[in-house]
Scaffold this motif. Sequence first.
Motif, PDB file in Angstrom:
ATOM      1  N   UNK A   6       0.779  -1.199   0.086  1.00  0.00           N
ATOM      2  CA  UNK A   6      -0.010  -0.084   0.055  1.00  0.00           C
ATOM      3  C   UNK A   6       0.816   1.119  -0.011  1.00  0.00           C
ATOM      4  N   UNK A   7       0.316   2.123  -0.453  1.00  0.00           N
ATOM      5  CA  UNK A   7       1.001   3.580  -0.698  1.00  0.00           C
ATOM      6  C   UNK A   7       0.293   4.894  -0.104  1.00  0.00           C
ATOM      7  N   UNK A   8       0.914   5.908   0.340  1.00  0.00           N
ATOM      8  CA  UNK A   8       0.454   7.082   0.903  1.00  0.00           C
ATOM      9  C   UNK A   8       1.281   8.075   0.858  1.00  0.00           C
ATOM     10  N   UNK A   9       0.942   9.417   0.769  1.00  0.00           N
ATOM     11  CA  UNK A   9       1.759  10.317   0.795  1.00  0.00           C
ATOM     12  C   UNK A   9       2.021  10.673   2.376  1.00  0.00           C
ATOM     13  N   UNK A  81      -5.286   8.915  15.425  1.00  0.00           N
ATOM     14  CA  UNK A  81      -5.249  10.119  15.749  1.00  0.00           C
ATOM     15  C   UNK A  81      -3.861  10.871  15.714  1.00  0.00           C
ATOM     16  N   UNK A  82      -2.674  10.330  15.842  1.00  0.00           N
ATOM     17  CA  UNK A  82      -1.525  10.890  15.559  1.00  0.00           C
ATOM     18  C   UNK A  82      -0.955  10.627  14.531  1.00  0.00           C
ATOM     19  N   UNK A  83      -1.016   9.539  13.747  1.00  0.00           N
ATOM     20  CA  UNK A  83      -0.586   8.964  12.471  1.00  0.00           C
ATOM     21  C   UNK A  83      -1.210   9.757  11.342  1.00  0.00           C
ATOM     22  N   UNK A  84      -2.498   9.738  11.322  1.00  0.00           N
ATOM     23  CA  UNK A  84      -3.213  10.232   9.915  1.00  0.00           C
ATOM     24  C   UNK A  84      -2.901  11.750   9.909  1.00  0.00           C
ATOM     25  N   UNK A  85      -2.665  12.652  10.737  1.00  0.00           N
ATOM     26  CA  UNK A  85      -2.564  13.906  10.258  1.00  0.00           C
ATOM     27  C   UNK A  85      -1.344  14.094   9.505  1.00  0.00           C
ATOM     28  N   UNK A  86      -0.339  13.100   9.568  1.00  0.00           N
ATOM     29  CA  UNK A  86       1.108  13.128   9.019  1.00  0.00           C
ATOM     30  C   UNK A  86       0.907  12.674   7.596  1.00  0.00           C
ATOM     31  N   UNK A  87      -0.091  12.146   7.170  1.00  0.00           N
ATOM     32  CA  UNK A  87      -0.137  11.655   6.017  1.00  0.00           C
ATOM     33  C   UNK A  87      -1.202  12.407   4.901  1.00  0.00           C
ATOM     34  N   UNK A  88      -0.788  12.007   3.661  1.00  0.00           N
ATOM     35  CA  UNK A  88      -1.521  12.840   2.484  1.00  0.00           C
ATOM     36  C   UNK A  88      -2.031  11.642   1.607  1.00  0.00           C
ATOM     37  N   UNK A  89      -3.249  11.104   2.057  1.00  0.00           N
ATOM     38  CA  UNK A  89      -3.780  10.193   1.083  1.00  0.00           C
ATOM     39  C   UNK A  89      -3.728  10.372  -0.464  1.00  0.00           C
ATOM     40  N   UNK A  90      -3.583   9.563  -1.350  1.00  0.00           N
ATOM     41  CA  UNK A  90      -3.607   9.661  -2.715  1.00  0.00           C
ATOM     42  C   UNK A  90      -5.093   9.904  -3.107  1.00  0.00           C
ATOM     43  N   UNK A  91      -5.164  11.061  -4.182  1.00  0.00           N
ATOM     44  CA  UNK A  91      -6.402  11.348  -4.518  1.00  0.00           C
ATOM     45  C   UNK A  91      -6.935  10.055  -5.390  1.00  0.00           C
ATOM     46  N   UNK A  93      -6.989   6.911  -4.547  1.00  0.00           N
ATOM     47  CA  UNK A  93      -7.477   5.706  -3.514  1.00  0.00           C
ATOM     48  C   UNK A  93      -8.837   5.413  -3.806  1.00  0.00           C
ATOM     49  N   UNK A  94      -9.168   4.155  -3.358  1.00  0.00           N
ATOM     50  CA  UNK A  94     -10.729   3.811  -3.186  1.00  0.00           C
ATOM     51  C   UNK A  94     -11.259   4.364  -2.297  1.00  0.00           C
ATOM     52  N   UNK A  95     -12.573   4.627  -2.339  1.00  0.00           N
ATOM     53  CA  UNK A  95     -13.462   5.017  -1.165  1.00  0.00           C
ATOM     54  C   UNK A  95     -13.059   4.074  -0.022  1.00  0.00           C
ATOM     55  N   UNK A  96     -13.078   4.937   1.171  1.00  0.00           N
ATOM     56  CA  UNK A  96     -12.748   3.947   2.224  1.00  0.00           C
ATOM     57  C   UNK A  96     -11.587   3.951   2.794  1.00  0.00           C
ATOM     58  N   UNK A  97     -10.300   4.189   1.814  1.00  0.00           N
ATOM     59  CA  UNK A  97      -8.945   3.698   2.135  1.00  0.00           C
ATOM     60  C   UNK A  97      -8.410   4.938   2.480  1.00  0.00           C
ATOM     61  N   UNK A  98      -7.516   4.768   3.438  1.00  0.00           N
ATOM     62  CA  UNK A  98      -6.489   5.744   3.892  1.00  0.00           C
ATOM     63  C   UNK A  98      -5.351   5.353   2.968  1.00  0.00           C
TER      64      UNK A  98
END
Length: 109
Positions: A6-9, A81-91, A93-98
Amino acid sequence: MQRMGMVIGIKPDKIAAYKQLHAAVWPDVLAQIRSSNIRNYTIFLREPENLLFGYWEYHGSDFAADMTKMAQDPRTQAWWQHTDPCQSPLTSRKDGEQWAMMAEVFHTD
């Protein structure tokens, strides 16, 4: 066993905080990962593109149920709550995916 990628910004100004968080992952979160049938979980960072690549091996029989169980865990929710604000999900991505799930195209032992 199923290999999954999996990948995320990641936000450039949050890289240091993200590394610090993952230098001491909470024991309850690690226990939840194990109880969700995930093994060999690894996260890689690619700079300067600022991408995180995650890899794990799933050893269960119902991935959706295991991921639902993980998402309902209060300690995992607190961790996110700590990790998600660090991430930039890819545009893309499928609905429901972080994290955007990836298709395996090659493997060798």
